[in-house]
Design an enzyme around this catalytic site. Structure first.
Site, PDB file in Angstrom:
ATOM      1  N   PHE A 149      20.306  -6.251  53.091  1.00 33.78           N
ATOM      2  CA  PHE A 149      20.911  -6.970  51.957  1.00 33.78           C
ATOM      3  C   PHE A 149      20.327  -6.553  50.615  1.00 33.78           C
ATOM      4  O   PHE A 149      20.956  -6.741  49.586  1.00 33.78           O
ATOM      5  CB  PHE A 149      20.729  -8.498  52.132  1.00 33.78           C
ATOM      6  CG  PHE A 149      19.363  -9.018  51.747  1.00 33.78           C
ATOM      7  CD1 PHE A 149      19.055  -9.282  50.414  1.00 33.78           C
ATOM      8  CD2 PHE A 149      18.368  -9.214  52.693  1.00 33.78           C
ATOM      9  CE1 PHE A 149      17.791  -9.749  50.038  1.00 33.78           C
ATOM     10  CE2 PHE A 149      17.108  -9.678  52.328  1.00 33.78           C
ATOM     11  CZ  PHE A 149      16.815  -9.938  51.002  1.00 33.78           C
ATOM     12  N   LYS A 173      27.976  -0.148  58.328  1.00 33.10           N
ATOM     13  CA  LYS A 173      27.924  -1.578  58.668  1.00 33.10           C
ATOM     14  C   LYS A 173      26.923  -2.192  57.698  1.00 33.10           C
ATOM     15  O   LYS A 173      25.728  -2.184  57.927  1.00 33.10           O
ATOM     16  CB  LYS A 173      27.454  -1.748  60.115  1.00 33.10           C
ATOM     17  CG  LYS A 173      27.873  -3.046  60.805  1.00 33.10           C
ATOM     18  CD  LYS A 173      27.468  -4.324  60.107  1.00 33.10           C
ATOM     19  CE  LYS A 173      26.024  -4.718  60.331  1.00 33.10           C
ATOM     20  NZ  LYS A 173      25.617  -5.877  59.500  1.00 33.10           N
ATOM     21  N   GLU A 176      25.681  -8.459  56.076  1.00 30.85           N
ATOM     22  CA  GLU A 176      26.723  -9.494  56.000  1.00 30.85           C
ATOM     23  C   GLU A 176      26.468 -10.446  54.827  1.00 30.85           C
ATOM     24  O   GLU A 176      27.329 -11.264  54.488  1.00 30.85           O
ATOM     25  CB  GLU A 176      26.796 -10.278  57.323  1.00 30.85           C
ATOM     26  CG  GLU A 176      25.543 -11.058  57.712  1.00 30.85           C
ATOM     27  CD  GLU A 176      24.447 -10.207  58.382  1.00 30.85           C
ATOM     28  OE1 GLU A 176      24.360  -8.992  58.101  1.00 30.85           O
ATOM     29  OE2 GLU A 176      23.665 -10.783  59.159  1.00 30.85           O
ATOM     30  N   SER A 226      14.651  -4.817  58.604  1.00 31.63           N
ATOM     31  CA  SER A 226      13.326  -5.300  59.022  1.00 31.63           C
ATOM     32  C   SER A 226      12.833  -4.508  60.242  1.00 31.63           C
ATOM     33  O   SER A 226      13.628  -3.916  60.978  1.00 31.63           O
ATOM     34  CB  SER A 226      13.419  -6.783  59.350  1.00 31.63           C
ATOM     35  OG  SER A 226      14.420  -6.995  60.313  1.00 31.63           O
ATOM     36  N   CYS A 281      11.576  -3.395  49.467  1.00 33.66           N
ATOM     37  CA  CYS A 281      10.680  -2.814  50.479  1.00 33.66           C
ATOM     38  C   CYS A 281       9.549  -2.042  49.830  1.00 33.66           C
ATOM     39  O   CYS A 281       8.594  -1.670  50.485  1.00 33.66           O
ATOM     40  CB  CYS A 281      11.458  -1.917  51.417  1.00 33.66           C
ATOM     41  SG  CYS A 281      12.047  -0.443  50.591  1.00 33.66           S
ATOM     42  N   GLU A 383       5.151  -9.232  56.552  1.00 37.06           N
ATOM     43  CA  GLU A 383       5.873  -9.024  55.301  1.00 37.06           C
ATOM     44  C   GLU A 383       6.445 -10.379  54.872  1.00 37.06           C
ATOM     45  O   GLU A 383       7.098 -11.048  55.672  1.00 37.06           O
ATOM     46  CB  GLU A 383       7.020  -8.032  55.550  1.00 37.06           C
ATOM     47  CG  GLU A 383       7.881  -7.792  54.335  1.00 37.06           C
ATOM     48  CD  GLU A 383       9.076  -6.874  54.641  1.00 37.06           C
ATOM     49  OE1 GLU A 383       9.787  -7.117  55.631  1.00 37.06           O
ATOM     50  OE2 GLU A 383       9.290  -5.927  53.879  1.00 37.06           O
TER      51      GLU A 383
HETATM   52  P1  NAD Z   1      17.613  -7.242  58.593  1.00 30.43           P
HETATM   53  O1  NAD Z   1      16.800  -6.463  59.571  1.00 30.43           O
HETATM   54  O2  NAD Z   1      17.770  -8.699  58.805  1.00 30.43           O
HETATM   55  O3  NAD Z   1      19.118  -6.665  58.555  1.00 30.43           O
HETATM   56  C1  NAD Z   1      19.379  -5.284  58.386  1.00 30.43           C
HETATM   57  C2  NAD Z   1      20.691  -4.934  59.086  1.00 30.43           C
HETATM   58  O4  NAD Z   1      20.548  -5.177  60.491  1.00 30.43           O
HETATM   59  C3  NAD Z   1      21.870  -5.788  58.621  1.00 30.43           C
HETATM   60  O5  NAD Z   1      23.008  -4.966  58.523  1.00 30.43           O
HETATM   61  C4  NAD Z   1      22.012  -6.835  59.709  1.00 30.43           C
HETATM   62  O6  NAD Z   1      23.327  -7.271  59.882  1.00 30.43           O
HETATM   63  C5  NAD Z   1      21.526  -6.111  60.954  1.00 30.43           C
HETATM   64  N1  NAD Z   1      20.855  -7.004  61.920  1.00 30.43           N
HETATM   65  C6  NAD Z   1      20.135  -8.113  61.640  1.00 30.43           C
HETATM   66  N2  NAD Z   1      19.639  -8.654  62.781  1.00 30.43           N
HETATM   67  C7  NAD Z   1      20.047  -7.855  63.789  1.00 30.43           C
HETATM   68  C8  NAD Z   1      19.846  -7.879  65.202  1.00 30.43           C
HETATM   69  N3  NAD Z   1      19.138  -8.828  65.794  1.00 30.43           N
HETATM   70  N4  NAD Z   1      20.406  -6.894  65.947  1.00 30.43           N
HETATM   71  C9  NAD Z   1      21.129  -5.922  65.365  1.00 30.43           C
HETATM   72  N5  NAD Z   1      21.346  -5.853  64.025  1.00 30.43           N
HETATM   73  C10 NAD Z   1      20.817  -6.798  63.246  1.00 30.43           C
HETATM   74  O7  NAD Z   1      17.040  -6.908  57.142  1.00 30.43           O
HETATM   75  P2  NAD Z   1      17.440  -7.583  55.756  1.00 30.43           P
HETATM   76  O8  NAD Z   1      16.889  -8.966  55.719  1.00 30.43           O
HETATM   77  O9  NAD Z   1      18.876  -7.385  55.477  1.00 30.43           O
HETATM   78  O10 NAD Z   1      16.640  -6.656  54.740  1.00 30.43           O
HETATM   79  C11 NAD Z   1      15.303  -6.844  54.395  1.00 30.43           C
HETATM   80  C12 NAD Z   1      14.393  -5.970  55.219  1.00 30.43           C
HETATM   81  O11 NAD Z   1      14.725  -4.595  55.040  1.00 30.43           O
HETATM   82  C13 NAD Z   1      12.931  -6.088  54.804  1.00 30.43           C
HETATM   83  O12 NAD Z   1      12.140  -6.081  55.959  1.00 30.43           O
HETATM   84  C14 NAD Z   1      12.699  -4.838  53.987  1.00 30.43           C
HETATM   85  O13 NAD Z   1      11.354  -4.395  53.917  1.00 30.43           O
HETATM   86  C15 NAD Z   1      13.547  -3.863  54.714  1.00 30.43           C
HETATM   87  N6  NAD Z   1      13.876  -2.711  53.895  1.00 30.43           N
HETATM   88  C16 NAD Z   1      13.268  -1.536  54.188  1.00 30.43           C
HETATM   89  C17 NAD Z   1      13.526  -0.426  53.422  1.00 30.43           C
HETATM   90  C18 NAD Z   1      12.889   0.900  53.751  1.00 30.43           C
HETATM   91  O14 NAD Z   1      13.389   1.896  53.289  1.00 30.43           O
HETATM   92  N7  NAD Z   1      11.835   0.942  54.533  1.00 30.43           N
HETATM   93  C19 NAD Z   1      14.399  -0.518  52.332  1.00 30.43           C
HETATM   94  C20 NAD Z   1      14.996  -1.747  52.058  1.00 30.43           C
HETATM   95  C21 NAD Z   1      14.725  -2.846  52.847  1.00 30.43           C
END
Ligand code: NAD
Length: 499
Positions: A149, A173, A176, A226, A281, A383
């Site tokens: 997000f 994808k 959401e 994450s 991040c 985090e």
């Molecule tokens: P998230 O892991 O909740 O979601 C990321 C994606 O995975 C979304 O599209 C979501 O729909 C999907 N998803 C969520 N739960 C899932 C599951 N159980 N099974 C399959 N797919 C699933 O992350 P977020 O809250 O949207 O974003 C924040 C996180 O992203 C933080 O941990 C941040 O550090 C990380 N991030 C990392 C970087 C990097 O380059 N390392 C960059 C930006 C954000």
């Protein structure tokens, strides 16, 4: 109420699964739209649209593909204001920061405009008698991206910008929580001249992600989110024979040496720690002042600055940062602050009570500052991803470098010092993927590559830059002979060598 479906084969299509998620306006706390959650069958439709577009797009010469990217860049620039407003209205980051999000994506597209040069292979003339060798980079086929997000413009463009320029077709994808910008970017790609099916967007949750990870026609998956989900995506995707790069969470430390300019450091920590409500991040989440004396002086400077941070609506030009993305995420951060207090860290500034006047239902949270955070605390190990800066004091350089090096995450790190030797040793030894020297957020520009170490990345190949081109292509090497005189008289049973 507005309803988001999917973008498949060049058209907006309605969701048919009957499952939906809420898209909030974080500034007011209201549900402003519904987003359809794709079923497996809907994901498959997107893959089929991408498969249909693939032969034509992969055969389009690189210069023509680059022209589409040039057009796309111009269109994103033209629509910057609209994209930034959409982004802020769903994410909650302030408008100037949303523009930065879009701009960082544009910079990847600018890199992708150089694709004819970036995909050139190698050639050796006369590798043997009448023998030449050449290699070529070819697109993989249909590839997919799953995005978080917190950068709904930049991160999709990190992925589809490079992948599509390389001749692949793409299924995205997005998160959401803020689907508007990726949907709009897909429309702009069509307007830029990409044929229908080259870029598809399926909205959804775990069901859509699992469908992507298991689809036999998807060759590679890029993921950012994450760490727990990144690890899952990596293991499930690779188990299904895909190339996977999965970037995860972070805990970025800033080491402050006693010779650093404390006024500069204070400014950098405030910006990098609290910008975008800490939902980055590459946000600085732990400051490590070296020596107690320096730590005391730093806390004295930080305290009034954190107390006076202006938290406001995303459209307030004076705001340092806006609301958090959802009430659930805000609650998670609040729980971490409660836990930090229980664990015995010193809460120097407590942002928990902040209420935004006139927007009492918005997801706002004041800035918090913890001192005397220690490595065994869960709030140090995890985090938090909110407007919370933690101070972990170190006695000397070795103790300071050990903190980020032994932490489970290894995305970014910074050192503030005037001592070139200390900075050089730090950059060489620290076990983290991206290092800043007097730079708080060392996000490499698009023509370099982005990626962390340890649990911040489950990937062998980084994102964008030359590594991105490697990720989305595979190499083929041709050894050819054009003999002058007729056919060999005898077969050669020995492995050919250059002896
Ligand atoms: P998230 O892991 O909740 O979601 C990321 C994606 O995975 C979304 O599209 C979501 O729909 C999907 N998803 C969520 N739960 C899932 C599951 N159980 N099974 C399959 N797919 C699933 O992350 P977020 O809250 O949207 O974003 C924040 C996180 O992203 C933080 O941990 C941040 O550090 C990380 N991030 C990392 C970087 C990097 O380059 N390392 C960059 C930006 C954000």
């Amino acid at each position: 109420m507005k309803e988001f479906g999917h973008f498949i084969g060049g058209d907006q299509v309605q969701g048919t699964s009957g499952r939906f998620g809420d898209v909030f306006n974080p500034a007011t706390g209201e549900v402003q739209a519904k987003v359809a959650f794709a079923s497996r069958a809907e994901v498959r439709k997107a893959v089929e649209a991408a498969l249909k577009a693939l032969p034509g797009w992969a055969a389009t010469n690189p210069q023509r593909r680059a022209r589409v990217m040039f057009n796309f860049k111009a269109l994103v620039e033209k629509n910057m204001d609209q994209l930034a407003h959409l982004l802020s209205s769903e994410h909650g980051k302030v408008l100037a920061d949303s523009r930065g999000d879009v701009q960082r994506g544009i910079e990847v597209i600018e890199f992708a405009c150089g694709i004819p040069h970036l995909m050139k292979g190698e050639y050796t003339e006369g590798a043997g008698p009448g023998i030449d060798i050449y290699s070529m980079r070819q697109p993989l086929g249909v590839v997919a991206g799953i995005t978080p997000f917190n950068f709904p413009a930049m991160i999709p463009m990190w992925m589809f910008g490079v992948a599509i320029a390389c001749g692949n077709t793409f299924v995205c994808k997005p998160s959401e929580k803020d689907p508007s910008v990726p949907m709009r970017l897909a429309e702009l790609m069509m307007e830029a001249g990409a044929p229908a099916g080259v870029l598809n967007v399926v909205n959804g949750d775990k069901e859509a992600v699992d469908a992507i990870l298991e689809d036999p026609d998807i060759q590679a998956v890029s993921f950012v989110g994450s760490s727990a989900v990144a690890e899952y995506v990596y293991s499930r995707g690779t188990a299904h024979g895909k190339r996977v790069q999965a970037m995860g969470g972070a805990k970025n430390h800033a080491i402050i040496m006693p010779d650093a300019d404390l006024d500069q450091v204070t400014n950098e920590l405030i910006g990098a720690g609290y910008g975008s409500a800490g939902e980055r991040c590459m946000a600085i989440s732990v400051a490590v002042p070296v020596t107690d004396k320096l730590a005391d002086a730093l806390v004295e400077r930080l305290k009034p600055r954190v107390e006076s941070l202006k938290v406001s609506t995303p459209t307030d030009p004076e705001a340092a940062y806006g609301p958090m993305v959802t009430a659930a995420h805000r609650q998670k951060v609040l729980d971490y602050i409660d836990l930090g207090v229980k664990e015995g860290a010193e809460l120097v500034v407590d942002g928990r009570g902040f209420k935004m006047q006139g927007y009492e239902n918005g997801f706002y949270l004041g800035g918090s500052l913890f001192d005397r955070v220690t490595p065994e605390m869960k709030t140090y190990q995890d985090e938090i991803f909110g407007p919370v800066l933690q101070i972990a004091r170190a006695d000397d350089f070795d103790e300071a470098i050990a903190l980020p090096s032994t932490h489970q995450y290894g995305n970014g790190v910074a050192i503030f010092t005037r001592d070139g030797d200390a900075a050089r040793e730090f950059a060489s030894k620290v076990k983290v993927g991206m290092v800043g020297v007097n730079i708080p957020i060392p996000v490499p520009l698009a023509y370099h590559t982005f990626g962390g170490w340890k649990r911040s990345a489950f990937a062998d190949v980084n994102v964008h830059g030359p590594e991105g081109v490697r990720f989305y292509t595979r190499i083929k090497t041709v050894t050819q002979r054009w003999p002058k005189g007729g056919v060999r008289e005898h077969p050669d049973f020995v492995i050919p060598t250059m002896k």
